[in-house]
Design a protein around this motif. Structure first.
Motif, PDB file in Angstrom:
ATOM      1  N   UNK A   1       2.650   7.978  14.028  1.00  0.00           N
ATOM      2  CA  UNK A   1       2.179   9.253  13.480  1.00  0.00           C
ATOM      3  C   UNK A   1       3.231  10.027  12.705  1.00  0.00           C
ATOM      4  N   UNK A   2       4.430   9.433  12.532  1.00  0.00           N
ATOM      5  CA  UNK A   2       5.448  10.179  11.792  1.00  0.00           C
ATOM      6  C   UNK A   2       5.199  10.087  10.292  1.00  0.00           C
ATOM      7  N   UNK A   3       5.215  11.232   9.629  1.00  0.00           N
ATOM      8  CA  UNK A   3       5.114  11.253   8.164  1.00  0.00           C
ATOM      9  C   UNK A   3       6.159  12.194   7.603  1.00  0.00           C
ATOM     10  N   UNK A   4       6.765  11.797   6.504  1.00  0.00           N
ATOM     11  CA  UNK A   4       7.757  12.662   5.867  1.00  0.00           C
ATOM     12  C   UNK A   4       7.001  13.834   5.230  1.00  0.00           C
ATOM     13  N   UNK A   5       7.553  15.037   5.400  1.00  0.00           N
ATOM     14  CA  UNK A   5       6.846  16.244   4.974  1.00  0.00           C
ATOM     15  C   UNK A   5       6.353  16.162   3.523  1.00  0.00           C
ATOM     16  N   UNK A   6       7.235  15.681   2.657  1.00  0.00           N
ATOM     17  CA  UNK A   6       6.931  15.604   1.233  1.00  0.00           C
ATOM     18  C   UNK A   6       5.680  14.770   0.941  1.00  0.00           C
ATOM     19  N   UNK A   7       5.484  13.702   1.738  1.00  0.00           N
ATOM     20  CA  UNK A   7       4.342  12.839   1.451  1.00  0.00           C
ATOM     21  C   UNK A   7       3.053  13.394   2.041  1.00  0.00           C
TER      22      UNK A   7
ATOM     23  N   UNK B   1       0.832  -1.196   0.000  1.00  0.00           N
ATOM     24  CA  UNK B   1       0.000   0.000   0.000  1.00  0.00           C
ATOM     25  C   UNK B   1       0.874   1.256   0.000  1.00  0.00           C
ATOM     26  N   UNK B   2       1.938   1.242   0.795  1.00  0.00           N
ATOM     27  CA  UNK B   2       2.860   2.373   0.782  1.00  0.00           C
ATOM     28  C   UNK B   2       3.513   2.517  -0.586  1.00  0.00           C
ATOM     29  N   UNK B   3       3.884   1.387  -1.177  1.00  0.00           N
ATOM     30  CA  UNK B   3       4.535   1.437  -2.491  1.00  0.00           C
ATOM     31  C   UNK B   3       3.603   2.087  -3.518  1.00  0.00           C
ATOM     32  N   UNK B   4       2.318   1.797  -3.424  1.00  0.00           N
ATOM     33  CA  UNK B   4       1.418   2.411  -4.410  1.00  0.00           C
ATOM     34  C   UNK B   4       1.090   3.860  -4.065  1.00  0.00           C
ATOM     35  N   UNK B   5       1.193   4.199  -2.758  1.00  0.00           N
ATOM     36  CA  UNK B   5       0.903   5.581  -2.375  1.00  0.00           C
ATOM     37  C   UNK B   5       2.043   6.522  -2.747  1.00  0.00           C
ATOM     38  N   UNK B   6       3.268   6.021  -2.597  1.00  0.00           N
ATOM     39  CA  UNK B   6       4.411   6.926  -2.760  1.00  0.00           C
ATOM     40  C   UNK B   6       5.169   6.698  -4.061  1.00  0.00           C
ATOM     41  N   UNK B   7       4.521   6.004  -5.003  1.00  0.00           N
ATOM     42  CA  UNK B   7       5.143   5.810  -6.312  1.00  0.00           C
ATOM     43  C   UNK B   7       4.046   5.656  -7.354  1.00  0.00           C
TER      44      UNK B   7
ATOM     45  N   UNK C   1      10.803  -9.051  -0.583  1.00  0.00           N
ATOM     46  CA  UNK C   1      11.085  -7.636  -0.829  1.00  0.00           C
ATOM     47  C   UNK C   1       9.943  -6.995  -1.604  1.00  0.00           C
ATOM     48  N   UNK C   2       9.514  -5.834  -1.139  1.00  0.00           N
ATOM     49  CA  UNK C   2       8.530  -5.036  -1.889  1.00  0.00           C
ATOM     50  C   UNK C   2       9.262  -3.792  -2.370  1.00  0.00           C
ATOM     51  N   UNK C   3       9.409  -3.686  -3.691  1.00  0.00           N
ATOM     52  CA  UNK C   3      10.257  -2.625  -4.244  1.00  0.00           C
ATOM     53  C   UNK C   3       9.414  -1.638  -5.052  1.00  0.00           C
ATOM     54  N   UNK C   4       9.585  -0.352  -4.735  1.00  0.00           N
ATOM     55  CA  UNK C   4       8.933   0.646  -5.588  1.00  0.00           C
ATOM     56  C   UNK C   4       9.965   1.600  -6.148  1.00  0.00           C
ATOM     57  N   UNK C   5       9.566   2.327  -7.195  1.00  0.00           N
ATOM     58  CA  UNK C   5      10.494   3.244  -7.869  1.00  0.00           C
ATOM     59  C   UNK C   5       9.938   4.653  -7.757  1.00  0.00           C
ATOM     60  N   UNK C   6       9.585   5.014  -6.531  1.00  0.00           N
ATOM     61  CA  UNK C   6       8.940   6.301  -6.301  1.00  0.00           C
ATOM     62  C   UNK C   6       9.852   7.331  -5.650  1.00  0.00           C
ATOM     63  N   UNK C   7       9.253   8.177  -4.836  1.00  0.00           N
ATOM     64  CA  UNK C   7       9.955   9.352  -4.286  1.00  0.00           C
ATOM     65  C   UNK C   7      11.065   8.999  -3.289  1.00  0.00           C
TER      66      UNK C   7
ATOM     67  N   UNK D   1      14.210   9.911  -4.605  1.00  0.00           N
ATOM     68  CA  UNK D   1      14.114  10.099  -6.046  1.00  0.00           C
ATOM     69  C   UNK D   1      14.198   8.804  -6.842  1.00  0.00           C
ATOM     70  N   UNK D   2      14.715   7.757  -6.215  1.00  0.00           N
ATOM     71  CA  UNK D   2      14.874   6.480  -6.935  1.00  0.00           C
ATOM     72  C   UNK D   2      13.825   5.454  -6.496  1.00  0.00           C
ATOM     73  N   UNK D   3      13.617   5.335  -5.194  1.00  0.00           N
ATOM     74  CA  UNK D   3      12.632   4.357  -4.722  1.00  0.00           C
ATOM     75  C   UNK D   3      12.984   3.734  -3.389  1.00  0.00           C
ATOM     76  N   UNK D   4      12.141   2.818  -2.989  1.00  0.00           N
ATOM     77  CA  UNK D   4      12.254   2.221  -1.659  1.00  0.00           C
ATOM     78  C   UNK D   4      12.118   0.709  -1.745  1.00  0.00           C
ATOM     79  N   UNK D   5      12.910   0.005  -0.945  1.00  0.00           N
ATOM     80  CA  UNK D   5      12.767  -1.440  -0.821  1.00  0.00           C
ATOM     81  C   UNK D   5      12.400  -1.767   0.615  1.00  0.00           C
TER      82      UNK D   5
END
Ligand code: ADP
Length: 254
Positions: free
Chosen positions: A200-206, A156-162, A180-186, A239-243
Motif C-alpha cells: 500500500x505504499x505510494x510516493x506522494x507525487x504519484x 505498467x509502472x513505467x507507463x504510469x509514471x512516465x 531491465x525495464x527502463x523508463x524516463x519518467x518522474x 526527474x530522470x527515470x527508473x530502471x
C-alpha cells in the motif's frame, strides 16, 4: 501469550530458551500487527470505489429516469470503479496466498523468444512505445507465467509514471540473466526506494497524478520474484527515470 520475565544475572540454557521464546513472541506480535494493518488498508481502499458506486447508483435512482444525460456518466463511473475494485481484489487475493499455494511450475525458458512474445502481447493495451534490445540470449529456469506477470507490473509502472517510451533490455551480467525495464519518467526519491516495496505504499507525487494504483504492484512483484527464485531491484533518479531489474539464475553450463 506473554513474554517471560528473565532473571538478569543468569545466562544458562534455561535463560537462552526463555530468550528464544520471547523472540518468537515478538515476531508473532509483529506479524499479527502487520496482518491487522493489511486488512485495515485493504478495507479502506475498497471503501473508496464503493462510495463512488453508491453515490452514482443513488443519483440514478433519484434522477436517472428524468435526466437521461446522467445515465451515461453514472454507468461509466460505476463500471470503472467496479473494475478498480476487481483489480484490487485480484491483487489482494494473490498477496494473501502462501508460497506453497502459488503453483510454481519451473521450466527451461529461452529469454529472447519469451520476452519478445510477452512484449508483443502487452503492446496491445499499452499507451507507450516499448523498445526491446536483446544484448544476449540466455536460457533460465523459471515459471514463464509468473515471470510474465512480474514483467507486466514493471512495464505498467513505467507507463504510469512516465510519458516517454519504455526500453526493455535483456543481457547477461555477473553470470546471471538480467531483464531491465527502463523508463524516463518522474523517478523515485532515494529515501523512498526501500519503501515502495511495502504493501500500500505510494510516493506522494504519484498519488497526485491519479494513476489509480493501490501500492500493491511492487509488493506483488517481490513475492512473484521470490516464488521463481529471482531477484528484483529498482534504481531510480528523480526527474530522470527508473530502471527495474529482474535477475535470473542460469543453469551452470552457461
Ligand atoms: P502502484 O499501483 O501505486 O503503482 P506499486 O507498488 O507498483 O503501486 O508502486 C508503489 C509506488 O512506487 C508507486 O505508487 C509510485 O509512487 C512508485 N513507483 C513505482 N514504479 C515507479 C516508476 N517506474 N517511476 C516512478 N515511480 C514509481
Amino acid at each position: 501469550y506473554k513474554k517471560i520475565e528473565l532473571p538478569k544475572q543468569s545466562k544458562d540454557e534455561l535463560y537462552q530458551m526463555g530468550e528464544t521464546f520471547n523472540n518468537m513472541i515478538a515476531q508473532l506480535e509483529a506479524n499479527y500487527q502487520k496482518q491487522e494493518q493489511f486488512v485495515e488498508n485493504a478495507s479502506h481502499e475498497l471503501k473508496t470505489p464503493l462510495t463512488v458506486i453508491e453515490a452514482y447508483a443513488d443519483l440514478l435512482l433519484r434522477r436517472g429516469k428524468n435526466t437521461p444525460e446522467l445515465f451515461e456518466e453514472s454507468v461509466e463511473a460505476i463500471h470503472s470503479e467496479a473494475h478498480r475494485m476487481r483489480n484490487l481484489i485480484e491483487q489482494l487475493l494473490l498477496l494473501a496466498k502462501h508460497d506453497e499455494q502459488w503453483n510454481v511450475e519451473m521450466e527451461n525458458v529461452a529469454l529472447k523468444g519469451f520476452v519478445e512474445e510477452s512484449i508483443k502481447s502487452f503492446r496491445e493495451g499499452f499507451k507507450r512505445e516499448i523498445e526491446l534490445f536483446i544484448e544476449a540470449d540466455a536460457t533460465v529456469v523459471t515459471d514463464p507465467q509468473k515471470l510474465k506477470q512480474l514483467l507486466y507490473i514493471f512495464l505498467d509502472n513505467a507507463q504510469k509514471y512516465s510519458d516517454k517510451k519504455i526500453k526493455v533490455n535483456v543481457k547477461i551480467r555477473h553470470h546471471q540473466a538480467l531483464i531491465e525495464v527502463i523508463d524516463f519518467g518522474m523517478g523515485i526519491p532515494k529515501e523512498e526506494l526501500s519503501k515502495v516495496f511495502d504493501r500500500f505504499y505510494r510516493v506522494e507525487q504519484s498519488r497526485a497524478r491519479k494513476t489509480g494504483g493501490f501500492g500493491l504492484g511492487l509488493p506483488l512483484a517481490k513475492e512473484l520474484a521470490a516464488a521463481i527464485h529471482a531477484d528484483v531491484k529498482l534504481e531510480s533518479e528523480p526527474g530522470k527515470g527508473t530502471t527495474a531489474q529482474v535477475w535470473l539464475d542460469m543453469p551452470a553450463s552457461h
